[in-house]
Write an enzyme that holds these catalytic residues in place. Sequence first.
Site, PDB file in Angstrom:
ATOM      1  N   HIS A 192       0.821  -1.212   0.000  1.00 45.04           N
ATOM      2  CA  HIS A 192       0.000   0.000   0.000  1.00 45.04           C
ATOM      3  C   HIS A 192       0.855   1.262   0.000  1.00 45.04           C
ATOM      4  CE1 HIS A 192      -3.341   2.714   0.952  1.00 45.04           C
ATOM      5  NE2 HIS A 192      -2.498   3.287   1.776  1.00 45.04           N
ATOM      6  N   GLU A 436      -8.655 -11.135  -9.793  1.00 44.16           N
ATOM      7  CA  GLU A 436      -7.422 -11.083  -9.002  1.00 44.16           C
ATOM      8  C   GLU A 436      -7.189 -12.365  -8.201  1.00 44.16           C
ATOM      9  OE1 GLU A 436      -7.775  -7.564  -6.598  1.00 44.16           O
ATOM     10  OE2 GLU A 436      -9.914  -7.883  -6.302  1.00 44.16           O
ATOM     11  N   ASP A 460      -2.651  -8.279  -6.929  1.00 42.62           N
ATOM     12  CA  ASP A 460      -3.172  -9.381  -6.122  1.00 42.62           C
ATOM     13  C   ASP A 460      -3.142 -10.701  -6.871  1.00 42.62           C
ATOM     14  OD1 ASP A 460      -3.619  -8.406  -3.589  1.00 42.62           O
ATOM     15  OD2 ASP A 460      -5.629  -7.687  -4.006  1.00 42.62           O
ATOM     16  N   CYS A 507      -5.163  -3.495 -14.477  1.00 42.64           N
ATOM     17  CA  CYS A 507      -5.083  -2.574 -13.338  1.00 42.64           C
ATOM     18  C   CYS A 507      -4.001  -3.070 -12.389  1.00 42.64           C
ATOM     19  CB  CYS A 507      -6.431  -2.505 -12.620  1.00 42.64           C
ATOM     20  SG  CYS A 507      -6.455  -1.392 -11.210  1.00 42.64           S
TER      21      CYS A 507
END
Length: 583
Positions: A192, A436, A460, A507
Amino acid sequence: MSSLIKGIAASPGIAIGKVFIIEGQFGSVVKQHIDDSLIDDEVERFKEAVSETKEELRDIRDNALKETGFEHIYVLDTHLMILEDKALIHDTINIILEECCNAEWALRSSVLKLSNMFKNMDNDYFKLRKNDIEQVGTKITKHLIGHNIDIFDGLEPGVIIVAHDLSPAETIKIKNKKIGGFVTEVGGKTSHTSIFAMSLGVPAIVGCKGILETIDASDRLIIDGLEGTICINPIPQQFDLYLRKQQREKYKLEKLQKQPIGPAISKDNKNICLYANIETVDDDLEKTISMYGVEGIGLFRTEGIYIEASEMPSDETHFEKYKKLVTTLNGKPAIIRTLDIGGDKLCDFLFMEEESNPALGQRAIRYSLAHPELFRAQLKGILRASAFGEIKIMFPMISHISEIKEAKRILESVKKGLDAERVNYDKNIKIGIMIETPAAALITSSLAKEVDFFSIGTNDLIQYVMAADRNNDLLSDLYQPLHPAVLKLIHLTIQAANKNNIDVGICGEMGGDPMLVALLMGFGKITSISTEPINIPVIKESVRNIDTRDFKIVAEKSLELDSEEKVEKLLKESYKFKSDLFN
């Protein structure tokens, strides 16, 4: 004395500045001497903070009972029992009295003593209590320093933040502080903190073990986010070297901003939309869209709405956020991902059981379906905002077709409610899912019949295919976007979307690498790339200079190879374009 340290390069750029240290779960707690005449007041201040923490936990417990029933309430009961325990409370008071110190420091000392004691026990049950002690200590500390006291207040522009890790809540607080960069002890290239640094366009280095023990608050740092190098207290020659490098980066940025406007169309006339990933709607969004040639928002991370809130956001709160987003976009599309809470993203008022493996736990769509009222409020806000601009809804972490059907059922019931209230919304709003998980990728031919688009969440997907936590710097070598298993699942997904005539986008970090984008375009028709805004101009320039027919051949060859190394060698031999932006 000058020294160099290596970490994991997470976000490019050079930052030169002062250090701002965030110390673990207790923030920047320091030991302060308390005058004898004020010791009793300090003890009372601590007792009051404990009482406030009890009240807070009881409120959370009551709300959790209304929301989820009695399941998992024992975790909160455990925390309340700790607040009654003499080992923590009395030890803290004794330290205040004996050392004439502030309550924050005394509490920190007590918590560290107890957590180390539990950590060293043979019994697994008691080992788990270490986390409970630390979490309770953090909550008491928050009450001691005051809810309205922000450790980032007065943060000087250009400082370099050094921390063990940064939570999503902390990154949101510093978004508008104009910081110079980040250094963290943990994390990987797709953690993150790394993604957040990329979105801010500031350099970042993660996975830098022991940095907090090495630096001092008076130090000056240079961080190179491209090489993953940290220079502590640089000598004049080092300072001059990095200053020149920083000036070159600034020149590249100015060159980047002058790239021709217009779509990304390949030499064989394949058009691909270039979208941005964002997590807040701030005053800089319009500037970012213009600066980087953003064609829309491919991922609006809605977790920030929850993390910033002190209570469950209403549909009105959601509506205002999303309306601001689409009005700022002025006709450009926005894909709004429903809540993807869990894993490394948590907030205080959402009751979430502590899980031993949160990345595989009740997160994302699983959490939303388990808490339908929360889900309905978000969907209602999205639908209402769709009357003001082009919005698409995206459900995260799908692994089973039943999850889509249940999410769509709830969405339809929210639509009926709005119809009854005579509220305008886009009746034909498009619905998509993130691919994902390997489970989703393997059944994309079935999933494609249920939705309007796919978005392949590469970060992911790689994590789950490789069984390697993307936030764990010890496993950074296993983050392999070119691993044959990863590529085969991506190829399968793109082909399923093409055969069913639905849109498919990329993405994640793979969408920010020009060479990887070229390979992915060889797998089939990709509708869009969604990445951090700073990546868009280079991706656009690359797409304009490739022929996807050439990369179809490369892509077919890559699927026959048995290792990442072989795929990388093939790709480097085939990808000849080099952006002028990086010369």
